[in-house]
Design a protein around this motif. Sequence first.
Motif, short mmCIF file in Angstrom:
data_model
loop_
_atom_site.label_atom_id
_atom_site.label_comp_id
_atom_site.label_asym_id
_atom_site.label_seq_id
_atom_site.Cartn_x
_atom_site.Cartn_y
_atom_site.Cartn_z
N VAL A 1 9.89 2.73 -0.08
CA VAL A 1 10.05 1.98 -1.33
C VAL A 1 9.14 0.74 -1.31
CG1 VAL A 1 11.71 0.67 -2.71
CG2 VAL A 1 12.38 2.84 -1.67
N GLU A 2 9.11 0.03 -0.18
CA GLU A 2 8.25 -1.16 -0.09
C GLU A 2 6.79 -0.82 -0.30
OE1 GLU A 2 8.28 -4.02 3.19
OE2 GLU A 2 10.39 -3.49 3.47
N ALA A 3 6.41 0.38 0.14
CA ALA A 3 5.00 0.77 0.05
C ALA A 3 4.53 0.87 -1.40
CB ALA A 3 4.78 2.10 0.78
N PHE A 4 5.45 1.17 -2.34
CA PHE A 4 5.04 1.16 -3.75
C PHE A 4 4.58 -0.23 -4.16
CE2 PHE A 4 7.81 4.99 -4.06
CZ PHE A 4 6.87 5.85 -4.60
N LYS A 5 5.35 -1.24 -3.70
CA LYS A 5 4.99 -2.62 -4.06
C LYS A 5 3.66 -2.99 -3.42
CE LYS A 5 9.20 -4.27 -3.12
NZ LYS A 5 10.19 -5.24 -2.81
N ALA A 6 3.48 -2.55 -2.17
CA ALA A 6 2.21 -2.87 -1.48
C ALA A 6 1.05 -2.26 -2.24
CB ALA A 6 2.26 -2.36 -0.05
N ARG A 7 1.21 -1.05 -2.71
CA ARG A 7 0.11 -0.39 -3.44
C ARG A 7 -0.18 -1.12 -4.76
NH1 ARG A 7 1.91 5.46 -4.20
NH2 ARG A 7 0.07 5.45 -5.55
N ARG A 8 0.89 -1.57 -5.42
CA ARG A 8 0.66 -2.34 -6.65
C ARG A 8 -0.11 -3.62 -6.33
NH1 ARG A 8 5.85 -4.35 -9.54
NH2 ARG A 8 5.68 -5.98 -7.98
N ALA B 1 -9.92 -3.16 -1.16
CA ALA B 1 -8.58 -3.10 -1.75
C ALA B 1 -8.19 -1.65 -2.02
CB ALA B 1 -8.54 -3.92 -3.04
N ASN B 2 -9.16 -0.84 -2.41
CA ASN B 2 -8.85 0.57 -2.69
C ASN B 2 -8.59 1.34 -1.40
OD1 ASN B 2 -10.33 3.58 -3.59
ND2 ASN B 2 -8.51 2.83 -4.60
N PHE B 3 -9.30 1.02 -0.33
CA PHE B 3 -9.00 1.67 0.97
C PHE B 3 -7.55 1.39 1.37
CE2 PHE B 3 -12.60 3.31 3.69
CZ PHE B 3 -13.57 3.38 2.70
N ILE B 4 -7.15 0.14 1.24
CA ILE B 4 -5.79 -0.23 1.66
C ILE B 4 -4.76 0.53 0.82
CG2 ILE B 4 -4.12 -2.12 1.79
CD1 ILE B 4 -6.52 -4.01 2.28
N GLN B 5 -4.97 0.52 -0.51
CA GLN B 5 -4.04 1.21 -1.40
C GLN B 5 -3.94 2.68 -1.04
OE1 GLN B 5 -2.46 3.54 -4.36
NE2 GLN B 5 -4.67 3.61 -4.14
N SER B 6 -5.10 3.29 -0.81
CA SER B 6 -5.14 4.74 -0.57
C SER B 6 -4.49 5.10 0.76
CB SER B 6 -6.61 5.18 -0.61
OG SER B 6 -6.72 6.55 -0.36
N ARG C 1 -1.91 -7.69 4.45
CA ARG C 1 -2.19 -7.76 5.90
C ARG C 1 -0.86 -7.78 6.66
NH1 ARG C 1 -6.01 -12.49 7.30
NH2 ARG C 1 -6.29 -11.36 9.24
N TYR C 2 0.12 -8.51 6.11
CA TYR C 2 1.43 -8.56 6.76
C TYR C 2 2.05 -7.16 6.79
CZ TYR C 2 6.17 -9.86 7.95
OH TYR C 2 7.38 -9.95 8.60
N PHE C 3 1.96 -6.46 5.65
CA PHE C 3 2.54 -5.11 5.57
C PHE C 3 1.87 -4.17 6.57
CE2 PHE C 3 2.91 -0.78 3.94
CZ PHE C 3 4.24 -0.70 3.58
N ILE C 4 0.55 -4.23 6.65
CA ILE C 4 -0.18 -3.34 7.57
C ILE C 4 0.23 -3.65 9.01
CG2 ILE C 4 -2.46 -2.73 8.47
CD1 ILE C 4 -3.52 -3.35 5.57
N ASP C 5 0.23 -4.94 9.37
CA ASP C 5 0.50 -5.32 10.77
C ASP C 5 1.96 -5.11 11.17
OD1 ASP C 5 -2.10 -6.05 11.08
OD2 ASP C 5 -1.76 -8.22 10.91
N ASN C 6 2.88 -5.38 10.24
CA ASN C 6 4.29 -5.41 10.61
C ASN C 6 5.11 -4.23 10.13
OD1 ASN C 6 4.48 -8.19 11.91
ND2 ASN C 6 3.49 -8.63 9.94
#
Length: 525
Positions: free
Chosen positions: A178-185, A99-104, A229-234
């Motif tokens: 902006v969406e990436a802030f939500k993904a990181r949360r 989870a931390n790798f994805i956030q970072s 996973r959706y955010f990373i892929d799409n």
Amino acid sequence: MAKIVIDPLTRVEGHLKIEAMVEGGVVRKATSSGMLFRGLEIILKGRDPRDAPQIASRICGVCPTCHCIASTLCLDNAFGIADKIPKNGRILRNLIQGANFIQSHILHFYHLAALDFVDVTKVADYEGKEPALVSVQKFISRALSEGNMYMLAPFYPRYEGDYRLSTKENQMAVAHYVEAFKARRTAHELSAIFSGLMPHQKSILPGGATENVTVDKIAKFMWQLEPLRYFIDNVYIPDVITVGKAYPDYFSIGSGCGNYLAYGVFALDVARTDLAQPRFLASGTTSMDTLRYASLDAAQITEDVLHSRYSSPSGLHPAEGQTEPAPYKPNAYSWVKSPRYKGAVYEVGPLARLIVNYAQQNSIVCSAMDSMMSELGLAPVNLASTLGRHVTRALDAKLIADEMAKWVLELEPDAPTYVEYELPSNAEAAGLWEGPRGALGHWISIKDGKIENYQCVVPTTWNASPRDDKEQPGPIEQAIEGTKIKDEGNPFEIVRIVRSFDPCLACAVHLITPKRTELGKFQVC
Ligand code: NFE
Ligand code: MG
């Protein structure tokens, strides 16, 4: 000869200074300086070894989990329990770390580096529906209409890049910012399901992890991982490809030293405790010249300090390492030491991790990398570049997120998550792991039940290292040298290269006033 000084180089963690000597429009010599002394290794001395994972994780708020795990692996080894960690404990560590790798990685691309390629001033007419985006949009419009670019912080001041994305692509990129802030949360919340808290999780400790595994938590984790996973892929991977197609020359700019090293990460078994432990991404070394895989011998790691601000001896193995600050040492220009492997310069990070596993013919990694290279028309050598580092970081996020979806299903509800241990009076051990930014090693020596010595060699120690005792430049320095600079007063090429490494010097703040108009100094000498 013109001298470019970028100090601080912003949108990286901590305080980094870059200097470049330019002649005939080409960087002839570059130096990378860590401008901050922290001394966590000294703070750890004399303490109860069981405090080390919690103290060491304070090294960084972006990658605390890898420091906690590297420190915990030291203790697992020192306490003789490294091969006794229960399956649930092993998997919980992987999930919290993943989870931390994805956030970072999302943080790095959207909030630090992508702004080198995205021109936010082109989004003034965007008609978005997302409230957060609309407010970003309004504030950009107001700054532009008032002609006050300093209202555009944190997007400004900046070097003026050759912004090539279309207006529509720029608009999309800002929406994704902006969406990436939500993904990181979401990624932090994902970690907290089993870690209790992020950053600085509370669950991982010698012997395993403390959080009980329940069906509810497994379901919650699966449910929360899916949007990521959706955010990373799409979003993330398509955005990296969009940038890659607009800036194909950046697959040849910033190539670096060409040697790659990884300790490996995400334990698949605990039957072994050394670097040959089966890990989803394996340890090893390779080079771009040969793409031949070689296993890693951790005894061959040393740290030089000829140009680092330390009076301790140079060339020590980290197990014998010393940290004696010497701020006024002649010819020293950095607080970063110079780790070397077999005396040579090695790059670490997602590119290193994936290219080592590509060379080792890890089928999952090969398939992901081959399809990305085919999409962008690249050969492996192009990955040794500014955009190659972004592409491999995005793939790293995808591969890890996909595996996490499988690992969570291997958890066993209500089964043990840790084993008890006895504290030895004396022991020496290492914990070798990976952070999002690359190979991370901690070394501990315990005497009379207390920490006698503690040494960390972190990913950015490798990448941002200054020249070593043989005057070999560090990876970032090598990546900058030879770069063509269009305008020495606006060296956007350099900041793009440096940010591609995702350097993290320390979690400290160096203040710059909002009114300061100068991004760097330019002098002709
Ligand atoms: Ni402070 Fe870190 C990672 C570690 S970098 S972010 O990833 O360890 O040197
Ligand atoms: Mg150190």
